[in-house]
Design a protein around this motif. Structure first.
Motif, PDB file in Angstrom:
ATOM      1  N   TYR A   1     -13.251 -42.195   9.235  1.00 58.77           N
ATOM      2  CA  TYR A   1     -13.987 -43.280   8.582  1.00 58.77           C
ATOM      3  C   TYR A   1     -15.083 -43.821   9.498  1.00 58.77           C
ATOM      4  O   TYR A   1     -16.226 -44.031   9.062  1.00 58.77           O
TER       5      TYR A   1
ATOM      6  N   GLU B   1     -16.480 -42.229  11.987  1.00 63.17           N
ATOM      7  CA  GLU B   1     -17.491 -41.180  12.145  1.00 63.17           C
ATOM      8  C   GLU B   1     -18.428 -41.137  10.940  1.00 63.17           C
ATOM      9  O   GLU B   1     -19.634 -40.946  11.078  1.00 63.17           O
ATOM     10  N   ARG B   2     -17.892 -41.348   9.758  1.00 64.44           N
ATOM     11  CA  ARG B   2     -18.692 -41.266   8.542  1.00 64.44           C
ATOM     12  C   ARG B   2     -19.563 -42.494   8.327  1.00 64.44           C
ATOM     13  O   ARG B   2     -20.696 -42.387   7.837  1.00 64.44           O
ATOM     14  N   THR B   3     -19.042 -43.677   8.672  1.00 64.85           N
ATOM     15  CA  THR B   3     -19.725 -44.922   8.309  1.00 64.85           C
ATOM     16  C   THR B   3     -20.286 -45.704   9.485  1.00 64.85           C
ATOM     17  O   THR B   3     -21.116 -46.599   9.287  1.00 64.85           O
TER      18      THR B   3
ATOM     19  N   LEU C   1     -12.136 -42.839   1.207  1.00 67.66           N
ATOM     20  CA  LEU C   1     -11.812 -41.768   2.148  1.00 67.66           C
ATOM     21  C   LEU C   1     -10.321 -41.447   2.126  1.00 67.66           C
ATOM     22  O   LEU C   1      -9.921 -40.276   2.165  1.00 67.66           O
TER      23      LEU C   1
END
Length: 355
Positions: free
Chosen positions: A62, A64-66, A285
């Motif tokens: 999460y 890493e993605r956001t 996610l």
């Protein structure tokens, strides 16, 4: 270590008071309001293996993605959830709690409506959506026995567990009213799909038959694992994740999937959370099949999104409550009925227990 099952009313009530008080203690993460930074998300978590697995399966991906950092607050507590909404002093944005407790939270208006402008509804299994929350995993309570005690004629049902003549041995039981009453009704011949409305009088009468043969009433997962691992009890109800841990360690135990009692863990956002957008992105996610696969393998539960089984080795999948071979054997649990009657069930069970 020995755990006595000789309880007094005072001991039970004192224990309940300590637990309730502990749930409401402020933590280092206490804040008047969440959302002091849009780059932070506070997640309510159980701690231990649960949180360690969340870190790998959910938190790190999460972030890493956001770019949003996840911080955790433990333990999970319905009482603390309710207190923070009523007081406006928030500890976390998002929590995951068992379904009967979540239904109570929904009824008490403690949760945010799901935001389908952020969550992709098409990616969420329809049967995973409930009461403004989504199921993230499924835990079950199963009959567990030592294979060195029962190498061939092993107990498989709760009627077998009650049969002390055919299956002699030390027994443990979970000190929980809903679980014990379900087991008693199934042992007394109630079909798995007809448990509700629960006949509490019938269940307590059936429990009285077994009570003299119960050596230990366990309360914590670690205690249950220790009891059967060390041979202090020969058969007992246990959470399937605990059995998975024991089998990984080489303990001579097995569980039955007949009349297992599955309970879903529901993920949702606390009402009034300032970081609700980040929270709903986090939920999105957590619902993804590969994320659920990694999480459920770590904790030993079953994924709510059955597409996760495409990412889980067959041997591991066979030990999960939602596996296609196991799910049809389980009892049908009604979390709404249990939420509405939870206080009555626990009060009557504790009164019976201390007699």
């Amino acid at each position: 270590m020995n755990f006595s099952n000789k309880l007094s009313r005072r001991a039970v009530l004192q224990s309940m008071a300590v637990t309730a008080a502990g749930a409401l203690l402020p933590t280092a993460a206490s804040r008047q309001a969440l959302g002091q930074s849009s780059k932070l998300l506070y997640v309510n978590t159980w701690g231990g293996t649960w949180t360690e697995t969340e870190q790998r399966a959910f938190f790190a991906p999460y972030t890493e993605r956001t770019g949003v950092e996840v911080r955790t607050v433990s333990p999970v507590s319905f009482a603390a959830l309710k207190a923070q909404v009523e007081s406006g002093r928030y500890e976390w944005d998002v929590t995951a709690i068992n379904e009967p407790a979540w239904v109570r939270a929904y009824s008490d208006k403690l949760v945010e409506p799901l935001d389908w402008s952020i969550i992709d509804r098409a990616s969420v299994p329809e049967d995973a959506i409930t009461h403004d929350g989504v199921a993230v995993c499924v835990l079950s309570t199963n009959l567990c026995y030592r294979t060195d005690k029962f190498p061939e004629n092993a107990p498989q049902t709760w009627a077998d567990f009650w049969d002390v003549e055919r299956f002699p041995g030390n027994r443990g039981m979970y000190q929980d009213g809903r679980t014990s009453i379900r087991q008693a009704l199934l042992a007394d011949g109630v079909p798995v799909d007809q448990l509700y409305p629960m006949d509490i009088d019938r269940a307590l009468a059936k429990l009285s038959e077994l009570k003299p043969h119960v050596k230990v009433w366990w309360r914590q997962a670690a205690q249950s694992q220790q009891l059967i691992r060390d041979g202090e009890v020969d058969l007992m109800p246990i959470w399937n994740s605990g059995a998975t841990n024991l089998k990984r360690q080489g303990a001579p135990i097995e569980i039955s999937w007949h009349q297992a009692m599955p309970v879903r863990t529901i993920l949702g956002v606390v009402r009034g959370a300032s970081n609700r957008e980040n929270a709903f992105r986090y939920i999105q996610l957590c619902l993804e099949a590969d994320r659920q696969a990694e999480f459920t393998q770590g904790v030993g539960y079953g994924p709510a999104n059955v597409e996760a089984f495409d990412h889980i080795p067959a041997e591991a999948a066979r030990g999960m409550p939602t596996h296609p071979d196991n799910a049809p054997l389980a009892a049908v649990i009604d979390p709404v009925w249990e939420a509405e009657h939870s206080d009555e069930i626990e009060e009557r069970f504790l009164e019976w227990l201390v007699k």
